[in-house]
Design an enzyme around this catalytic site. Structure first.
Site, PDB file in Angstrom:
ATOM      1  N   ASP A  67      44.125  38.843  37.826  1.00 35.56           N
ATOM      2  CA  ASP A  67      43.998  37.839  38.926  1.00 35.56           C
ATOM      3  C   ASP A  67      43.949  36.307  38.159  1.00 35.56           C
ATOM      4  OD1 ASP A  67      41.637  37.922  37.495  1.00 35.56           O
ATOM      5  OD2 ASP A  67      40.621  39.060  39.274  1.00 35.56           O
ATOM      6  N   ASP A 136      29.273  41.973  43.794  1.00 39.18           N
ATOM      7  CA  ASP A 136      29.245  42.512  45.304  1.00 39.18           C
ATOM      8  C   ASP A 136      30.324  43.416  45.472  1.00 39.18           C
ATOM      9  OD1 ASP A 136      31.705  41.242  44.583  1.00 39.18           O
ATOM     10  OD2 ASP A 136      31.453  39.567  46.144  1.00 39.18           O
ATOM     11  N   HIS A 138      33.404  43.745  43.827  1.00 39.14           N
ATOM     12  CA  HIS A 138      34.711  43.563  43.760  1.00 39.14           C
ATOM     13  C   HIS A 138      35.496  44.150  42.391  1.00 39.14           C
ATOM     14  CE1 HIS A 138      33.654  39.352  41.785  1.00 39.14           C
ATOM     15  NE2 HIS A 138      34.273  40.098  40.953  1.00 39.14           N
ATOM     16  N   GLU A 143      37.490  41.063  47.199  1.00 37.19           N
ATOM     17  CA  GLU A 143      36.214  41.015  47.669  1.00 37.19           C
ATOM     18  C   GLU A 143      35.748  41.994  48.879  1.00 37.19           C
ATOM     19  OE1 GLU A 143      34.202  39.214  45.945  1.00 37.19           O
ATOM     20  OE2 GLU A 143      34.624  37.215  45.657  1.00 37.19           O
TER      21      GLU A 143
HETATM   22  C1  F6R Z   1      38.268  39.065  36.175  1.00 36.65           C
HETATM   23  C2  F6R Z   1      38.021  40.008  37.200  1.00 36.65           C
HETATM   24  C3  F6R Z   1      36.787  40.196  37.813  1.00 36.65           C
HETATM   25  C4  F6R Z   1      35.491  40.375  36.752  1.00 36.65           C
HETATM   26  C5  F6R Z   1      34.141  40.419  37.658  1.00 36.65           C
HETATM   27  C6  F6R Z   1      33.016  40.737  36.657  1.00 36.65           C
HETATM   28  O1  F6R Z   1      39.589  39.249  35.820  1.00 36.65           O
HETATM   29  O2  F6R Z   1      38.962  40.858  37.386  1.00 36.65           O
HETATM   30  O3  F6R Z   1      36.694  41.383  38.849  1.00 36.65           O
HETATM   31  O4  F6R Z   1      35.868  41.763  36.110  1.00 36.65           O
HETATM   32  O5  F6R Z   1      34.123  39.406  38.264  1.00 36.65           O
HETATM   33  O6  F6R Z   1      32.917  39.534  35.816  1.00 36.65           O
HETATM   34  P1  F6R Z   1      32.234  39.561  34.529  1.00 36.65           P
HETATM   35  O7  F6R Z   1      32.762  40.743  33.709  1.00 36.65           O
HETATM   36  O8  F6R Z   1      32.349  38.252  34.135  1.00 36.65           O
HETATM   37  O9  F6R Z   1      30.596  39.822  34.852  1.00 36.65           O
END
Ligand code: F6R
Length: 261
Positions: A67, A136, A138, A143
Site C-alpha cells: 500500500d 480495526d 485491516h 479498512e
Molecule cells: C502497512 C500495512 C498495514 C499495517 C498495519 C499494522 O503496509 O499493510 O496493514 O500492517 O497497519 O501496522 P503496524 O505493524 O505498524 O502495527
C-alpha cells in the site's frame, strides 16, 4: 490457518526469516510481498543479518509493497516506498528496481492501480506475502467495510488507523494522509503463502476476530480464513484473547519437524 505463539519479536523474526530463507533457497527468483509498519521489522532485521553473513540472498528476487499513502511528496520519509527502502531494501541485496509499490502520486489513480495489479500478475504472482494487521482488523489498508473481492484501489483511512499511525508523523494525526492506495483483499488472497505478524495487547481483539471470528467485511482480515496457507505469528500479548490458545500452543509444540511453516 496455523497460529504460532512465540516468546517475543526476536523469535517471530527468526521464524519469519526461516520461511523467507527456505523459499529463496528453493526459488531464488521468488516474489515477496512486503508490508510496511512496525510488525514485520523483526523479520526484516533478521533477514538483513542473514544477508550480511551470506546465508540468504535477494539478488534474483522481486518485491511488491502492499500500500501507499496518496499525495505524500516523493521525498517524504513516511512515503511507504521510502520506508521499505530504509528498513529493508537498502540493507539486503535486491537488484535495483526489484521492489515496487503502488504510485500514490499518480495523476490517474485508477490506471495506476490497474498497472500495479498487472505488474504483480506479470511477475508471476506473490509467493510469500508478509502482513501486519490494524487494530480495526485491516490488512494492507483494507479498512472495515472493504469488499471481500476488492482489487488494488484508493481507500479512505479510518480515524482509528490515522490515530494509530500518527506515531510515524510526530504524533500529529492531521499530518497522516486521509487516503491510500492498497492492494485489495482478493489481490492479497492470490499470494501462495501469507505470514501475518501481530504483537502487543492492542492487536488482541483484531487477532481474535481474524482467527476465530466469523468472516466479515467488518473485520477484513477474517477473509484469510478462506486461504489454504496462512501462518499467524504472535507474541503472548497479541494472543491473549484467543479462545483456543492452549490448543494452538500444543499444536505448535507437537508439530512434526519435517512440516515447516
Ligand atoms: C502497512 C500495512 C498495514 C499495517 C498495519 C499494522 O503496509 O499493510 O496493514 O500492517 O497497519 O501496522 P503496524 O505493524 O505498524 O502495527
Amino acid at each position: 490457518m496455523e497460529v504460532i505463539i512465540l516468546q517475543d519479536a526476536a523469535e517471530i523474526g527468526a521464524v519469519g526469516a526461516d520461511a523467507v530463507a527456505a523459499l529463496l533457497d528453493r526459488k531464488p527468483e521468488a516474489v515477496l510481498g512486503l508490508a510496511t509498519g512496525s510488525s514485520p521489522l523483526a523479520i526484516y532485521d533478521e533477514l538483513a543479518r542473514r544477508c550480511d553473513s551470506g546465508t540468504v540472498s535477494f539478488r534474483g528476487a522481486r518485491g511488491f509493497t502492499l500500500d501507499e499513502y496518496v499525495g505524500l511528496p516523493a521525498e517524504h520519509p513516511q512515503r511507504y516506498r521510502n520506508v521499505i527502502d530504509e528498513v529493508f531494501v537498502c540493507k539486503v541485496d535486491f537488484a535495483p528496481g526489484a521492489v515496487q509499490g503502488p504510485d500514490g502520486l499518480a495523476a490517474d489513480i485508477p490506471a495506476a492501480c490497474a498497472e500495479y495489479e498487472a505488474a504483480i500478475r506479470d511477475a508471476g504472482g506473490v509467493d510469500l506475502q508478509i502482513l501486519g494487521i490494524g487494530t480495526d482488523g485491516h490488512i494492507a489498508f483494507n479498512e472495515p467495510g472493504s469488499s471481500l473481492g476488492s482489487r488494488t484501489r484508493i481507500k479512505t483511512l479510518t480515524r482509528q488507523t490515522r490515530v494509530d499511525n500518527a506515531r510515524f508523523f510526530g504524533g500529529d494525526v492531521d499530518a497522516v494522509p486521509t487516503h491510500c492506495l492498497t492492494q485489495g483483499l482478493a489481490t492479497i488472497l492470490e499470494a501462495s503463502h501469507l505470514i501475518l505478524v501481530a504483537t502487543g495487547r492492542q492487536k488482541a481483539e483484531a487477532v481474535h476476530q481474524l482467527v476465530e471470528g466469523p468472516v466479515s467485511a467488518m473485520w477484513p482480515a477474517t477473509i484469510l480464513q478462506l486461504h489454504p496457507h496462512v501462518t499467524v505469528l504472535l507474541d503472548g500479548a497479541a494472543a491473549q484473547r484467543l479462545q483456543l490458545v492452549d490448543y494452538y500452543r500444543e499444536t505448535y509444540r507437537s508439530k512434526p519437524e519435517w512440516q515447516g511453516i
